[in-house]
Design an enzyme around this catalytic site. Sequence first.
Site, PDB file in Angstrom:
ATOM      1  N   LEU A   1       0.620  -1.154   0.016  1.00  0.00           N
ATOM      2  CA  LEU A   1      -0.185  -0.082   0.019  1.00  0.00           C
ATOM      3  C   LEU A   1       0.777   1.254   0.162  1.00  0.00           C
ATOM      4  CD1 LEU A   1      -3.028  -0.102  -0.282  1.00  0.00           C
ATOM      5  CD2 LEU A   1      -3.001  -0.018   2.327  1.00  0.00           C
ATOM      6  N   HIS A   2       1.614   1.584  -1.166  1.00  0.00           N
ATOM      7  CA  HIS A   2       2.333   2.757  -1.344  1.00  0.00           C
ATOM      8  C   HIS A   2       1.392   3.829  -1.482  1.00  0.00           C
ATOM      9  CE1 HIS A   2       2.313   2.790  -5.665  1.00  0.00           C
ATOM     10  NE2 HIS A   2       2.078   1.394  -5.547  1.00  0.00           N
ATOM     11  N   ALA A   3       2.242   4.918  -1.583  1.00  0.00           N
ATOM     12  CA  ALA A   3       1.255   6.309  -1.767  1.00  0.00           C
ATOM     13  C   ALA A   3       0.205   6.366  -2.530  1.00  0.00           C
ATOM     14  CB  ALA A   3       2.438   7.357  -2.035  1.00  0.00           C
TER      15      ALA A   3
END
Lengths: 88, 160
Positions: free
Chosen positions: A16-18
């Site tokens: 769940l990156h940016a």
Amino acid sequence: MERIEKEIVVSNIHGLHARPAALFVQLANQFDSSIMLKKDSEMVDGKSIIAILSLGINNGSVVRMIVEGNDAPQAIERLKRFLEESND
Amino acid sequence: MIMSTNIIDYLDKDSICLEVKRKNKRNVISHILDYLISKKKITQANKKEINKLLIQREEMGSTAIGGCIALPHARVNSVKDIVICLAIAPEGVDFDSLDQEKVNIIALLLSNQKEAGLHLKMLAFLARMLRDKYFVQQLKIAKTKEDVLALVNKQQQAVR
């Protein structure tokens, strides 16, 4: 008011990156229910990008989602699907 | 080799950029890259590529995630391991923020392509530090690079 908890295995290939965190929050904000995400011992507001990013959720991470409110069943269903299906 | 996830291992005085006065996102990103070139953290030859990747990422969705913070980031081959720049713009920058507010703290992260796991860990750690509003407030009014390093060091220990 309904409260639902579910354990979810995150399938986003990069975690769940940016960008997916921002999309998750956008989706979460479509619901009135409060949405909390818990990883290990840490629980954060699921409607805050910085809070979600701070959990460092990887592909394969197990998170617990706690949703409370009148639209809790719809919210948890939609957000669970996002975490399980999103592959960007 | 196991890379460190201590932010402070990648931050020194040359990775802190104070009193940024540029008004918009593109100018600020270019300014930070010029600063990193002047400190030999990246090379002039690679600026164009890095700038392009950062702007492409911004076009997919702003990295200004609310609370006066932006985390522009890219994974690039020309960077060895990790490069971080902490830039402070006391007057605020228009960064197309999701909450429409101006941004005062820009934590720019560049990581090598092969460091996907470390990249996410670094983003997570930056977020852990920056979700503390008091810390952000202190950073905004920091006067010297030494002050910033001391604040980051203290905050890193607090959130670890």
